[in-house]
Motif scaffolding. Structure first.
Motif, PDB file in Angstrom:
ATOM      1  N   LYS A  44       0.831  -1.210   0.000  1.00  0.00           N
ATOM      2  CA  LYS A  44       0.000   0.000   0.000  1.00  0.00           C
ATOM      3  C   LYS A  44       0.865   1.259   0.000  1.00  0.00           C
ATOM      4  O   LYS A  44       0.690   2.155  -0.828  1.00  0.00           O
ATOM      5  CB  LYS A  44      -0.924   0.006   1.242  1.00  0.00           C
ATOM      6  N   THR A  45       1.824   1.290   0.939  1.00  0.00           N
ATOM      7  CA  THR A  45       2.691   2.469   1.027  1.00  0.00           C
ATOM      8  C   THR A  45       3.559   2.590  -0.222  1.00  0.00           C
ATOM      9  O   THR A  45       3.774   3.689  -0.737  1.00  0.00           O
ATOM     10  CB  THR A  45       3.563   2.379   2.297  1.00  0.00           C
ATOM     11  N   THR A  46       4.023   1.472  -0.727  1.00  0.00           N
ATOM     12  CA  THR A  46       4.836   1.499  -1.943  1.00  0.00           C
ATOM     13  C   THR A  46       4.032   2.090  -3.102  1.00  0.00           C
ATOM     14  O   THR A  46       4.548   2.908  -3.873  1.00  0.00           O
ATOM     15  CB  THR A  46       5.294   0.073  -2.308  1.00  0.00           C
TER      16      THR A  46
ATOM     17  N   GLU B 253      14.628   5.908  -4.262  1.00  0.00           N
ATOM     18  CA  GLU B 253      14.835   4.532  -4.705  1.00  0.00           C
ATOM     19  C   GLU B 253      14.116   4.248  -6.005  1.00  0.00           C
ATOM     20  O   GLU B 253      13.038   4.759  -6.228  1.00  0.00           O
ATOM     21  CB  GLU B 253      14.347   3.565  -3.637  1.00  0.00           C
TER      22      GLU B 253
HETATM   23  N1  LIG Z   1      12.915   0.543   0.824  1.00  0.00           N
HETATM   24  C1  LIG Z   1      12.583  -0.736   0.677  1.00  0.00           C
HETATM   25  N2  LIG Z   1      13.495  -1.633   0.267  1.00  0.00           N
HETATM   26  C2  LIG Z   1      13.168  -2.929   0.115  1.00  0.00           C
HETATM   27  N3  LIG Z   1      11.946  -3.435   0.342  1.00  0.00           N
HETATM   28  C3  LIG Z   1      10.994  -2.587   0.753  1.00  0.00           C
HETATM   29  C4  LIG Z   1      11.258  -1.197   0.941  1.00  0.00           C
HETATM   30  N4  LIG Z   1      10.121  -0.605   1.349  1.00  0.00           N
HETATM   31  C5  LIG Z   1       9.197  -1.574   1.423  1.00  0.00           C
HETATM   32  N5  LIG Z   1       9.717  -2.771   1.066  1.00  0.00           N
HETATM   33  C6  LIG Z   1       8.991  -4.042   1.016  1.00  0.00           C
HETATM   34  O1  LIG Z   1       7.903  -3.898   0.149  1.00  0.00           O
HETATM   35  C7  LIG Z   1       6.765  -4.585   0.660  1.00  0.00           C
HETATM   36  C8  LIG Z   1       5.589  -3.641   0.709  1.00  0.00           C
HETATM   37  O2  LIG Z   1       5.828  -2.669   1.703  1.00  0.00           O
HETATM   38  P1  LIG Z   1       4.806  -1.502   1.981  1.00  0.00           P
HETATM   39  O3  LIG Z   1       5.428  -0.597   2.979  1.00  0.00           O
HETATM   40  O4  LIG Z   1       4.379  -0.927   0.696  1.00  0.00           O
HETATM   41  O5  LIG Z   1       3.599  -2.293   2.650  1.00  0.00           O
HETATM   42  P2  LIG Z   1       2.240  -1.746   3.260  1.00  0.00           P
HETATM   43  O6  LIG Z   1       1.142  -2.401   2.520  1.00  0.00           O
HETATM   44  O7  LIG Z   1       2.250  -0.282   3.315  1.00  0.00           O
HETATM   45  O8  LIG Z   1       2.316  -2.360   4.730  1.00  0.00           O
HETATM   46  P3  LIG Z   1       1.829  -1.753   6.123  1.00  0.00           P
HETATM   47  O9  LIG Z   1       0.390  -2.069   6.244  1.00  0.00           O
HETATM   48  O10 LIG Z   1       2.638  -2.519   7.103  1.00  0.00           O
HETATM   49  O11 LIG Z   1       2.133  -0.304   6.127  1.00  0.00           O
HETATM   50  C9  LIG Z   1       7.174  -5.160   1.998  1.00  0.00           C
HETATM   51  O12 LIG Z   1       7.464  -6.518   1.820  1.00  0.00           O
HETATM   52  C10 LIG Z   1       8.405  -4.401   2.362  1.00  0.00           C
HETATM   53  O13 LIG Z   1       9.286  -5.204   3.106  1.00  0.00           O
END
Ligand SMILES: Nc1ncnc2c1ncn2[C@@H]1O[C@H](COP(=O)(O)OP(=O)(O)OP(=O)(O)O)[C@@H](O)[C@H]1O
Ligand SMILES: [Mg+2]
Lengths: 309, 253
Positions: A44-46, B253
């Motif tokens: 989601k955050t990505t 990144e």
């Molecule tokens: N800078 C980074 N380098 C490598 N992997 C990353 C990086 N940022 C996130 N990830 C990986 O990408 C995946 C998605 O992360 P993300 O932060 O987008 O999840 P999310 O859905 O926002 O989770 P949450 O509900 O915990 O916030 C995860 O497996 C995380 O480990």
């Protein structure tokens, strides 16, 4: 009208080779509230970071009002406000200064009236001269929202706006979001709270392991997958369901004190009348009747599990 | 160009500086005064004139350079490292601004602060020694160029640094020795021939020499060489920064 935000084939691999987004396609309509649900690490955050310019996409395109977020980043980013998941603020800065700074960064001329409006809307006006470090966690989150709204964005991303926020403040937050929607702002928010998506979203997207599993109107989603249960509570517990009532839609509660009937609200006939008359014919005495709608939570858990299977 | 953004960053950074204005001024003034007492009065009284200038006056340009260089680097490196460290960098990355605007804001503020402190040290120096400035315009130009080029270098260090130790490392291990061995307290011609040759590889020598020329009209190296050296150094820093922004190295990144 074309969608305000158009995401096509968006992929993101981090430097370590991990693919956090595996080709996301998503069109966001003007003025809607879209809630993105998904477990930790779903991406989601990505997704948000890649749209907002914090990380670069590995493939695919995103356009905001037709402006490509990479090639035409100035026009695209001017439309977008971002409230990040982490509370990232300068501790020694004053509330009003940091909000003014955000507006300046986006190239907008100073506008004290707008800043005041935003701070008042977020109940921060009487804290405007406080240092950030002197604020509570909930207030800090509102400062982040004020910063994101300082440049009058048309699209607002809220990454888990109510994480770690108490019930009352969460309701406040929902009202703020509803107010922004009334002002015509398109809102994309992520959350882990299903009741939150249920309460404020127009559409709901479910994301897991970098893939968008579904996006649907909230009401359609709930109707499509939602089933209702009727619980018939009895004065005298039963050992088994009487012969005449046997049906695959009916089950007995573990302690035998209630009959549970599952039905579809959109079916031609729910079968409730028939059931109740049979219950009466069996001579069973009712203590109470309760209906329950299966929540988004059930749907969500079902989807994510299906995906894992 | 998003000048409003440049101005916002610049003002934001300068506000941080003025919030701690007392300590920003006191420490360089104090340390400079100590240098004057120790090197100027105590040791200087036993040293004859250097290149026709009293030793106390001779060290003034070097002292100013010493402070200006360290201040430019630390202000700029900290200025851009801090948002990375506390996470507020997300705002810079999601704003409709480009690298040039970010650099102008941060480097401009860092250079201004260093210039401010350099000026204060010069004023302090007038209380200790008699100095006259032979080429005032050149003096100011040298000062400004030095502030800008080392603030650019500091910006690169701040982007590169992954933690506070690394942030201190380059200034401590490379810049301080170069500045001390760059002729702040002596004339290169006072060194044995071998060290004179080695000194020619130290870029700071050209700076201090040029700056001293602006004060006293005497220099270790020709003034044009000094100008070329500082020009080349600035160009290298600019090139590196352009590459950083092009690739998003350590930022995006
Ligand atoms: N800078 C980074 N380098 C490598 N992997 C990353 C990086 N940022 C996130 N990830 C990986 O990408 C995946 C998605 O992360 P993300 O932060 O987008 O999840 P999310 O859905 O926002 O989770 P949450 O509900 O915990 O916030 C995860 O497996 C995380 O480990
Ligand atoms: Mg997240």
């Amino acid at each position: 009208m074309p969608p305000i935000l158009d995401i096509r084939g968006l992929r993101k691999s981090y430097d370590d080779g991990f693919e956090a987004l595996k080709g996301v396609d998503l069109q966001i309509e003007r003025g809607e509230i879209l809630a993105l649900l998904g477990p930790n690490g779903a991406g989601k955050t990505t997704l948000i970071s890649t749209i907002c310019g914090i990380t670069m996409p590995s493939a695919g395109t995103v356009t905001a009002e037709g402006h490509d977020t990479v090639a035409d980043y100035r026009a695209a980013r001017s439309l977008i406000g971002l409230v990040p998941q982490e509370i990232n603020l300068e501790p020694f800065e004053k509330v009003i200064k940091t909000v003014q700074f955000s507006r300046g960064l986006f190239g907008k001329p100073a506008d004290p009236a707008h800043i005041e409006k935003v701070l008042r809307q977020l109940s921060l006006w009487d804290k405007k001269d406080s240092q950030i470090r002197a604020l509570s966690g909930g207030m800090k989150r509102r400062v982040l929202i004020a910063k994101a709204l300082a440049h009058e964005p048309r699209i607002l991303f809220l990454d888990e706006p109510t994480a770690g926020v108490d019930v009352e403040l969460r309701k406040d937050m929902w009202e703020i979001v509803a107010g922004l929607k009334a002002d015509g702002v398109t809102i994309i928010l992520t959350t882990h709270y299903i009741e939150e998506a249920e309460a404020i979203a127009d559409r709901i997207g479910v994301i897991a392991k970098g893939e968008l599993l579904l996006v649907e109107e909230k009401s359609a989603l709930m109707a499509r997958m939602g089933q209702k249960q009727l619980e018939v509570q009895l004065t005298e517990p039963l050992d088994a369901i009487p012969e005449a009532l046997q049906s695959d839609k009916l089950s007995l509660s573990p302690d035998g004190s209630a009959l549970i009937y599952t039905y579809d609200t959109r079916g031609e006939r729910t079968g409730i009348t028939q059931l109740l008359s049979k219950v009466a014919a069996e001579g069973l005495v009712l203590r109470d009747v309760v209906t329950r709608q299966s929540s988004l939570e059930d749907i969500f858990v079902g989807l994510v599990h299906e995906d894992a299977a | 160009m998003n000048w409003t953004a440049v101005k916002s960053i610049y003002i934001f950074e300068m506000t941080r500086f003025f919030r701690t204005i007392a300590q920003s001024i006191i420490s360089p003034v104090l340390s400079t005064s100590l240098y004057f007492v120790v090197f100027g009065a105590a040791i200087g009284s036993r040293i004859d004139e250097v290149e026709g200038v009293s030793y106390g006056a001779f060290i003034v340009p070097g002292l100013i350079m010493l402070s200006v260089i360290t201040q430019s680097i630390s202000n700029a490196s900290f200025g851009i490292y801090f948002p990375k460290f506390i996470g507020t960098i997300f705002e810079l990355l999601s704003a409709p601004i480009n690298f040039l605007e970010i650099v102008l804001g941060y480097v401009g503020a860092a250079a201004t602060k260093a210039l401010f402190i350099g000026t204060i040290i010069l004023i302090t120096a007038f209380f200790f020694v008699d100095i006259s400035i032979a080429h005032p315009v050149a003096m100011v130009a040298f000062l400004i160029l030095t502030c800008i080029s080392f603030a650019l270098m500091g910006f690169i260090i701040g982007i590169w640094a992954g933690n506070f130790e690394q942030l201190q490392l380059v200034p401590l291990l490379i810049v301080t020795p170069l500045v001390f061995l760059g002729g702040s307290f002596y004339s290169i011609s006072m060194l044995p021939p071998v060290w004179q040759v080695i000194s020619m590889f130290n870029p700071v020598v050209y700076l201090i020499s040029g700056f001293r020329w602006a004060f006293f009209d005497t220099a270790d190296v020709p003034i044009l060489t000094s100008l070329l050296a500082i020009g080349a150094f600035t160009a290298i820093c600019l090139g590196l920064i352009w590459w950083i922004f092009k690739t998003g190295w350590r930022i995006r990144e």
